[in-house]
Design an enzyme around this catalytic site. Structure first.
Site, PDB file in Angstrom:
ATOM      1  N   LYS A   1       4.594   8.635   9.699  1.00 14.22           N
ATOM      2  CA  LYS A   1       4.247   7.827  10.638  1.00 14.22           C
ATOM      3  C   LYS A   1       5.037   7.965  11.816  1.00 14.22           C
ATOM      4  O   LYS A   1       4.870   9.037  12.511  1.00 14.22           O
ATOM      5  CB  LYS A   1       3.961   6.283  10.431  1.00 14.22           C
TER       6      LYS A   1
ATOM      7  N   ASP B   1       9.555   2.635   0.329  1.00 14.46           N
ATOM      8  CA  ASP B   1       8.366   3.044   1.175  1.00 14.46           C
ATOM      9  C   ASP B   1       8.414   2.757   2.566  1.00 14.46           C
ATOM     10  O   ASP B   1       8.311   1.645   2.954  1.00 14.46           O
ATOM     11  CB  ASP B   1       7.017   2.896   0.305  1.00 14.46           C
TER      12      ASP B   1
ATOM     13  N   TYR C   1       0.911  -1.410  -0.002  1.00 13.32           N
ATOM     14  CA  TYR C   1       0.049   0.111  -0.075  1.00 13.32           C
ATOM     15  C   TYR C   1       0.914   1.105   0.134  1.00 13.32           C
ATOM     16  O   TYR C   1       1.983   1.240   0.854  1.00 13.32           O
ATOM     17  CB  TYR C   1      -1.001  -0.072   1.392  1.00 13.32           C
TER      18      TYR C   1
HETATM   19  N1  PLP Z   1       2.892   3.981   2.464  1.00 11.34           N
HETATM   20  C1  PLP Z   1       2.710   3.150   3.269  1.00 11.34           C
HETATM   21  C2  PLP Z   1       3.593   1.945   3.261  1.00 11.34           C
HETATM   22  C3  PLP Z   1       1.343   2.991   4.243  1.00 11.34           C
HETATM   23  O1  PLP Z   1       1.417   2.171   5.274  1.00 11.34           O
HETATM   24  C4  PLP Z   1       0.792   4.187   4.050  1.00 11.34           C
HETATM   25  C5  PLP Z   1      -0.147   4.219   5.008  1.00 11.34           C
HETATM   26  O2  PLP Z   1      -0.630   3.428   5.884  1.00 11.34           O
HETATM   27  C6  PLP Z   1       0.784   5.215   3.223  1.00 11.34           C
HETATM   28  C7  PLP Z   1       1.954   5.147   2.544  1.00 11.34           C
HETATM   29  C8  PLP Z   1       0.216   6.315   3.062  1.00 11.34           C
HETATM   30  O3  PLP Z   1       0.455   7.358   4.151  1.00 11.34           O
HETATM   31  P1  PLP Z   1      -0.530   8.364   4.752  1.00 11.34           P
HETATM   32  O4  PLP Z   1      -1.850   7.544   5.184  1.00 11.34           O
HETATM   33  O5  PLP Z   1      -0.053   9.132   5.587  1.00 11.34           O
HETATM   34  O6  PLP Z   1      -0.994   9.198   3.420  1.00 11.34           O
END
Ligand code: PLP
Length: 439
Positions: free
Chosen positions: A274, A246, A146
């Site tokens: 996060k 990511d 994700y």
């Molecule tokens: N990338 C990863 C691995 C994530 O787990 C998330 C959100 O859970 C995102 C990107 C997106 O981040 P945000 O919710 O701060 O937009």
């Protein structure tokens, strides 16, 4: 016989939810929360309290950010002090350089950084700058990973939606998303060197970037197989593609240098969010100076009104200082506490004769009920028994233990030995209750 959990009332949450659905679409502000109608009053350390007064040992931690526990005093104090300075200047302030230098010191691949607010938007910046750097369009992403909710990355393999789409075709995941938005995505299973090498053999010259969670935390908390990240690095180098990690979940959680430090593979670009803000809205893109300079020169646009706002930067500095103190002592505590919990859960799974698999690392792991010998990708994870997981999670929640609704557990610096002991007692009872679910 499993112990009967103490009776808890959720009437205030139910009343709240009924009222909220009249004012907020679905009564929630992120679709991830649909179907989870609890309403919370406060959180401190490892504990949450809902508006009925029920308390929980929290392993959702805001879906990961509260790596130090909720409302860590040093982070709160830094944010509180910053409030008197104003919130944003549409200009620079010295603290953003302090935070950038701290990140550079902790994450060796971060030659230059840019701050933003959310993981989703930093992913967009990463893709744009990777495309500018390579002059190519295609982005490789993996099933079960994700990268935020925006149109060009919210995608699985089209074949999973049925039909006979050509290999690597991406399929959209929500109504309102256009297939044209994912036309430049190539989607394939993660953790297979052969699959990635085959894709590169066919499309190597078109691939701007390979984008992945270096540990698949959004599906099953699955570790990279030995050699996989190294192979991705090598294939990107051979074909002139950008490797993007990511690290929105793994950053400042799997270690001070994130998953890249833990597994020893250096990406060209990485995204963090996060944990870096310990609960405050803060995200960043970091990477190679020659690529990031495309943003710095103005050739690639990255903007945002709230980027580098005074409060989030202050919180980020405090969070990273606490995490880095005493050679990362806090991170070691998180791993040890989480590992003790993982081991305890595994033992309980055996005791109850259940196919409970606990995968991941101490700081973030997943519980699934599956007979698969090795869960290594999205397809093998999907064989898990949802009825057992849901029963287990309900039994835990009834006893005041709150992992995420996917069965993922985040562990924080605030989780104590007694929290872990209490969690295992509750898990023992909750597992006892699901033993009777059909084989
Ligand atoms: N990338 C990863 C691995 C994530 O787990 C998330 C959100 O859970 C995102 C990107 C997106 O981040 P945000 O919710 O701060 O937009």
């Amino acid at each position: 016989m499993a112990a009967i959990p103490p009776r808890r009332s959720f009437s205030e949450s139910a009343r709240y939810h009924a009222a909220a659905t009249q004012a907020i679409a679905g009564g929630v502000n992120s679709n991830v929360r649909l179907g989870a109608p609890l309403c919370f009053a406060r959180a401190a350390g490892a504990h949450l309290t809902d508006i009925d007064g029920n308390t929980y040992i929290d392993y959702a931690l805001g879906m990961g950010p509260a790596v130090l526990g909720h409302a860590h005093p040093r982070v709160i104090e830094a944010a509180r002090r910053s409030l008197a300075l104003g919130q944003m200047y549409a200009g620079q302030h010295p603290a953003e350089l302090d935070l950038a230098e701290l990140v550079k010191r902790l994450v060796p691949s971060a030659e230059l950084v840019r701050f933003g607010m959310t993981g989703s938007e930093m992913i967009q910046a990463a893709l744009r700058v990777a495309r500018s750097h390579t002059g190519r369009a295609k982005i490789v992403k993996f099933e079960g990973h994700y990268h935020g909710w925006f149109d060009n990355v919210l995608a699985g393999a089209a074949a999973d939606a049925g039909g006979d789409a050509p290999r690597y075709t991406a399929g959209v995941l929500t109504s309102g998303q256009m297939q044209s938005g994912v036309a430049d995505l190539l989607v394939l299973p993660w953790n297979s060197i052969d699959a990635l090498a085959h894709l590169f053999a066919l499309h190597g010259r078109e691939v701007a970037a390979v984008l992945m969670e270096p540990m698949m935390c959004n599906t099953g908390a699955i570790l990279p197989r030995p050699g996989y990240l190294e192979a991705a690095r090598r294939l990107c180098d051979e074909h002139g593609s950008v490797l993007i990690f990511d690290e929105v979940i793994t950053g400042f959680r799997l270690g001070l240098a994130g998953a890249q430090g833990r597994f020893g593979v250096r990406p060209d670009l990485s995204t963090f969010a996060k944990a870096v803000g310990a609960g405050f809205p803060l995200a960043l893109l970091a990477g190679r100076a020659d690529i990031m300079s495309l943003i710095g020169s103005g050739r690639v646009n990255h903007s945002g009104t709230y980027n580098s706002n005074v409060m989030s930067i202050a919180a980020g500095i405090a969070a990273l200082e606490v995490l880095a103190e005493n050679d990362g002592h806090v991170m070691k505590h998180i791993d040890v506490a989480g590992q003790a919990l993982m081991n305890g859960l595994k033992e309980l799974g055996c005791k109850h004769g259940l196919n409970l698999q606990v995968s991941g690392v101490g700081a973030v792991f997943n519980t699934a009920f599956t007979d698969q010998r090795e869960v290594h990708d999205f397809a093998s994870f999907r064989c898990a028994r949802e009825d057992r997981l849901n029963g287990f999670l309900q039994g835990l929640l009834a006893r005041g233990i709150r992992p995420t609704s996917r069965g993922t557990w985040f562990v924080s610096a605030a989780h104590s030995e007694s929290d872990i002991d209490a969690t295992l007692i509750a898990a023992d009872a909750a597992l006892g209750e699901i033993q009777d679910l059909g084989k």
